[in-house]
Design an enzyme around this catalytic site. Structure first.
Site, PDB file in Angstrom:
ATOM      1  N   ARG A 126      56.016  -4.668  47.137  1.00  0.00           N
ATOM      2  CA  ARG A 126      55.463  -4.600  48.484  1.00  0.00           C
ATOM      3  C   ARG A 126      54.819  -5.929  48.854  1.00  0.00           C
ATOM      4  O   ARG A 126      54.156  -6.563  48.026  1.00  0.00           O
ATOM      5  CB  ARG A 126      54.523  -3.413  48.665  1.00  0.00           C
ATOM      6  CG  ARG A 126      53.193  -3.508  48.002  1.00  0.00           C
ATOM      7  CD  ARG A 126      52.342  -2.330  48.453  1.00  0.00           C
ATOM      8  NE  ARG A 126      51.072  -2.341  47.753  1.00  0.00           N
ATOM      9  CZ  ARG A 126      50.051  -1.602  48.093  1.00  0.00           C
ATOM     10  NH1 ARG A 126      50.131  -0.766  49.095  1.00  0.00           N
ATOM     11  NH2 ARG A 126      48.927  -1.659  47.419  1.00  0.00           N
TER      12      ARG A 126
ATOM     13  N   THR B 151      51.506  -7.085  54.419  1.00  0.00           N
ATOM     14  CA  THR B 151      52.004  -6.127  55.413  1.00  0.00           C
ATOM     15  C   THR B 151      52.335  -4.770  54.798  1.00  0.00           C
ATOM     16  O   THR B 151      52.540  -3.803  55.521  1.00  0.00           O
ATOM     17  CB  THR B 151      53.290  -6.651  56.061  1.00  0.00           C
ATOM     18  OG1 THR B 151      54.295  -6.730  55.032  1.00  0.00           O
ATOM     19  CG2 THR B 151      53.081  -8.023  56.675  1.00  0.00           C
TER      20      THR B 151
ATOM     21  N   ASP C 164      45.808   0.326  41.001  1.00  0.00           N
ATOM     22  CA  ASP C 164      47.213  -0.082  41.009  1.00  0.00           C
ATOM     23  C   ASP C 164      47.904   0.531  39.791  1.00  0.00           C
ATOM     24  O   ASP C 164      47.621   0.175  38.655  1.00  0.00           O
ATOM     25  CB  ASP C 164      47.321  -1.612  40.962  1.00  0.00           C
ATOM     26  CG  ASP C 164      48.759  -2.061  41.140  1.00  0.00           C
ATOM     27  OD1 ASP C 164      49.030  -2.741  42.137  1.00  0.00           O
ATOM     28  OD2 ASP C 164      49.619  -1.721  40.281  1.00  0.00           O
TER      29      ASP C 164
ATOM     30  N   ASP D 188      49.707  -1.916  37.377  1.00  0.00           N
ATOM     31  CA  ASP D 188      48.747  -2.691  36.575  1.00  0.00           C
ATOM     32  C   ASP D 188      48.118  -1.825  35.492  1.00  0.00           C
ATOM     33  O   ASP D 188      47.928  -2.270  34.358  1.00  0.00           O
ATOM     34  CB  ASP D 188      47.629  -3.247  37.469  1.00  0.00           C
ATOM     35  CG  ASP D 188      48.108  -4.391  38.355  1.00  0.00           C
ATOM     36  OD1 ASP D 188      49.219  -4.905  38.117  1.00  0.00           O
ATOM     37  OD2 ASP D 188      47.362  -4.767  39.276  1.00  0.00           O
TER      38      ASP D 188
HETATM   39  N1  URA Z   1      50.255   1.576  44.779  1.00  0.00           N
HETATM   40  C1  URA Z   1      49.368   1.749  43.771  1.00  0.00           C
HETATM   41  O1  URA Z   1      49.682   1.489  42.604  1.00  0.00           O
HETATM   42  N2  URA Z   1      48.146   2.232  44.072  1.00  0.00           N
HETATM   43  C2  URA Z   1      47.770   2.542  45.322  1.00  0.00           C
HETATM   44  O2  URA Z   1      46.651   2.991  45.530  1.00  0.00           O
HETATM   45  C3  URA Z   1      48.711   2.343  46.366  1.00  0.00           C
HETATM   46  C4  URA Z   1      49.936   1.866  46.056  1.00  0.00           C
END
Ligand code: URA
Length: 206
Positions: free
Chosen positions: A102, A106, A197, A200
């Protein structure tokens, strides 16, 4: 668009561990896999079966087996966290990959790799743990449909109302199974309260 949010104490217990900022990647991966079993079982709950004859050590009886192929499409990279759950429950599932990144400003999806097995007769499980804006999932569903998919269920860990609304509008035929529906997206497009995330946290990247 049918949405199932798991209502199960085991799922709640596992999700609480994933949400904690103190959970480190080895445990985070393990707990994601365990939660994945519950999610995948639910995503396959309405699969049709065929009757088969079985010989037990005692006598002849009948059983039921899955009739249609199962395909899992992992949306890279967080979707990899749920892949082992599918392969343990359905070892002959074929696996596809939808590589989408992503744009951090944006939140628009940018494609970098896609590879699909035959999709047209399969139950296609799209593994997208965090349904945030809906951009990546919607993109992956578009790709799967372009490649013949007709029966799609998205398997998510946490969803946001904004993402659900996008999928409802663009893909009302797609079913969603998730462990949680959270409050909202924040201004950085993260799900709140969420778990951070997912990629991560699974793979230990900063
Ligand atoms: N992707 C993620 O890993 N966490 C989020 O909160 C939103 C998108």
């Amino acid at each position: 668009m049918p949405v199932t949010i798991l209502d199960h104490p085991l799922a709640a217990d596992l999700l609480a561990i994933l949400r904690s900022k103190d959970t480190q990647p080895p445990e985070f991966r393990q707990i994601t896999e365990r939660l994945g079993y519950l999610l995948v079982a639910e995503a396959l709950a309405d699969m049709t079966t065929v009757d088969v004859e079985i010989e037990t050590p005692l006598e002849r009886t009948s059983g039921r087996q899955l009739r249609r192929p199962v395909v899992a499409v992992a949306v890279l990279r967080a979707g990899l966290g749920l892949l082992e759950s599918v392969l343990t429950l359905v070892p002959d599932a074929a696996i596809g990959f939808a590589g989408v990144q992503r744009n951090e400003e944006t939140a628009e999806p940018i494609e970098y790799y896609t590879r699909f097995p035959a999709l047209s007769t399969a139950r296609v499980l799209i593994l997208e743990p965090m349904l945030a804006t809906g951009g990546s999932l919607s993109w992956a569903i578009d790709k799967a449909k372009e490649n013949g998919a007709k029966d799609i269920t998205a398997v998510c860990v946490v969803t946001a109302p904004e993402g659900l609304a996008v999928i409802e509008e663009r893909h009302p035929d797609v079913r969603i199974v998730a462990a949680a529906l959270d409050r909202e997206l924040n201004t950085s497009y993260y799900i709140a309260p969420g778990l951070g995330d997912m990629g991560d946290r699974l793979f230990g990247t900063p």
